[in-house]
Write an enzyme that holds these catalytic residues in place. Structure first.
Site, PDB file in Angstrom:
ATOM      1  N   GLY A  11       0.841  -1.189   0.000  1.00  0.00           N
ATOM      2  CA  GLY A  11       0.000   0.000   0.000  1.00  0.00           C
ATOM      3  C   GLY A  11       0.871   1.232   0.000  1.00  0.00           C
ATOM      4  N   PRO A  12       0.299   2.386  -0.300  1.00  0.00           N
ATOM      5  CA  PRO A  12       1.089   3.624  -0.351  1.00  0.00           C
ATOM      6  C   PRO A  12       1.590   4.051   1.019  1.00  0.00           C
ATOM      7  CG  PRO A  12      -1.239   4.087  -0.671  1.00  0.00           C
ATOM      8  CD  PRO A  12      -1.096   2.610  -0.684  1.00  0.00           C
ATOM      9  N   ILE A  13       2.409   5.085   1.033  1.00  0.00           N
ATOM     10  CA  ILE A  13       2.990   5.602   2.278  1.00  0.00           C
ATOM     11  C   ILE A  13       1.876   5.946   3.270  1.00  0.00           C
ATOM     12  CG2 ILE A  13       4.403   7.449   3.280  1.00  0.00           C
ATOM     13  CD1 ILE A  13       5.641   7.768   0.442  1.00  0.00           C
ATOM     14  N   GLY A  16      -0.277   1.667   6.562  1.00  0.00           N
ATOM     15  CA  GLY A  16      -0.262   0.781   7.718  1.00  0.00           C
ATOM     16  C   GLY A  16       0.303  -0.594   7.416  1.00  0.00           C
ATOM     17  N   THR A  18       3.411  -1.970   7.705  1.00  0.00           N
ATOM     18  CA  THR A  18       4.248  -2.615   8.716  1.00  0.00           C
ATOM     19  C   THR A  18       3.433  -3.028   9.927  1.00  0.00           C
ATOM     20  OG1 THR A  18       6.157  -1.312   7.990  1.00  0.00           O
ATOM     21  CG2 THR A  18       6.298  -2.347  10.162  1.00  0.00           C
ATOM     22  N   GLU A  35      10.874  -3.941   5.666  1.00  0.00           N
ATOM     23  CA  GLU A  35      11.746  -3.181   4.780  1.00  0.00           C
ATOM     24  C   GLU A  35      12.531  -2.120   5.547  1.00  0.00           C
ATOM     25  OE1 GLU A  35      10.009  -0.606   1.894  1.00  0.00           O
ATOM     26  OE2 GLU A  35       8.236  -0.213   3.113  1.00  0.00           O
ATOM     27  N   ASP A  86       6.503  -6.869   4.811  1.00  0.00           N
ATOM     28  CA  ASP A  86       5.691  -5.652   4.725  1.00  0.00           C
ATOM     29  C   ASP A  86       5.935  -4.905   3.414  1.00  0.00           C
ATOM     30  OD1 ASP A  86       8.172  -4.532   5.181  1.00  0.00           O
ATOM     31  OD2 ASP A  86       7.553  -3.266   6.856  1.00  0.00           O
ATOM     32  N   GLU A 147       9.299  12.668   6.557  1.00  0.00           N
ATOM     33  CA  GLU A 147       8.050  12.649   5.805  1.00  0.00           C
ATOM     34  C   GLU A 147       7.302  13.976   5.863  1.00  0.00           C
ATOM     35  OE1 GLU A 147       6.963   7.871   6.020  1.00  0.00           O
ATOM     36  OE2 GLU A 147       5.996   9.240   7.423  1.00  0.00           O
TER      37      GLU A 147
END
Length: 208
Positions: A11-13, A16, A18, A35, A86, A147
């Protein structure tokens, strides 16, 4: 599905990944591969100037994920042991196709395929899909300094890129099962029932 499933959460940044992968690893008693993100020395620079630092960033991620798969995933699958990660290494193409241009993108594509074409692919992907507002809220909540400079436009485009990538993966890897989780409505952290439903779906896939 074979006796040693390889599960990836994607899924994108801010989706959730991880968190869900960790919860499932605990619930299913599976080894977890996470990762490397914060260790990437180019992240701060990338979000401040994507054009200048995208190639270095993407190459660092690609090489580290390749090394993880080589060291942590392949030996376990070879021994018949299931595993959960993940990420799917295909995410390297999702990001690089957006951030790289011209010769650098061509070089990266070539290196990606040389490194990954013969690697084992997940046979079950949990794809967490969420809208921009949800992702922004989760990114702000976890408070990673690097971020802070992520733009809403970049994140919105990433959502669309992920949708297209999952469609492409379904066509390229027909043996892979993709479960899409509505991250706008499903709160697998705060709602045990929601998490239980995900576990049930995963177990159903593993039993096939």
């Amino acid at each position: 599905m074979n006796h040693a499933p390889y599960i990836a959460v994607e899924g994108p940044i801010g989706a959730g990944k991880t968190t869900l992968a960790s919860m499932l690893a605990d619930e299913l008693q599976l080894p977890l591969v996470k990762e490397i993100v914060e260790e990437n020395p180019f992240l701060d620079k990338f979000y401040q100037d994507m054009d200048d630092w995208s190639f270095q960033l993407e190459m660092f991620f690609l090489c580290n994920r390749y090394k993880q798969l080589e060291d942590a995933v392949i030996p376990k699958l070879t021994q018949g042991q299931s595993i959960i990660s993940d990420y799917h290494i295909y995410k390297n193409l999702i990001f690089s196709e957006r951030t790289l241009k011209g010769i650098k993108r061509d070089k990266y594509r070539h290196i990606y395929h040389v490194l990954t074409d013969d690697l084992p692919k997940p046979n079950l992907i949990l794809y967490i899909r969420a809208d921009l507002e949800v992702l922004l809220e989760r990114i702000a909540k976890r408070g990673r300094s690097f971020e802070e400079d992520i733009s809403a436009d970049y994140l919105q485009q990433l959502i669309q890129d992920y949708d297209a990538a999952m469609t492409s993966l379904a066509e390229r890897e027909p043996s892979t099962t993709i479960i899409t989780i509505n991250g706008n409505e499903v709160d697998f952290v705060a709602n045990p029932e929601h998490f239980g439903q995900i576990v049930h779906r995963v177990k159903e896939c593993l039993s096939q």
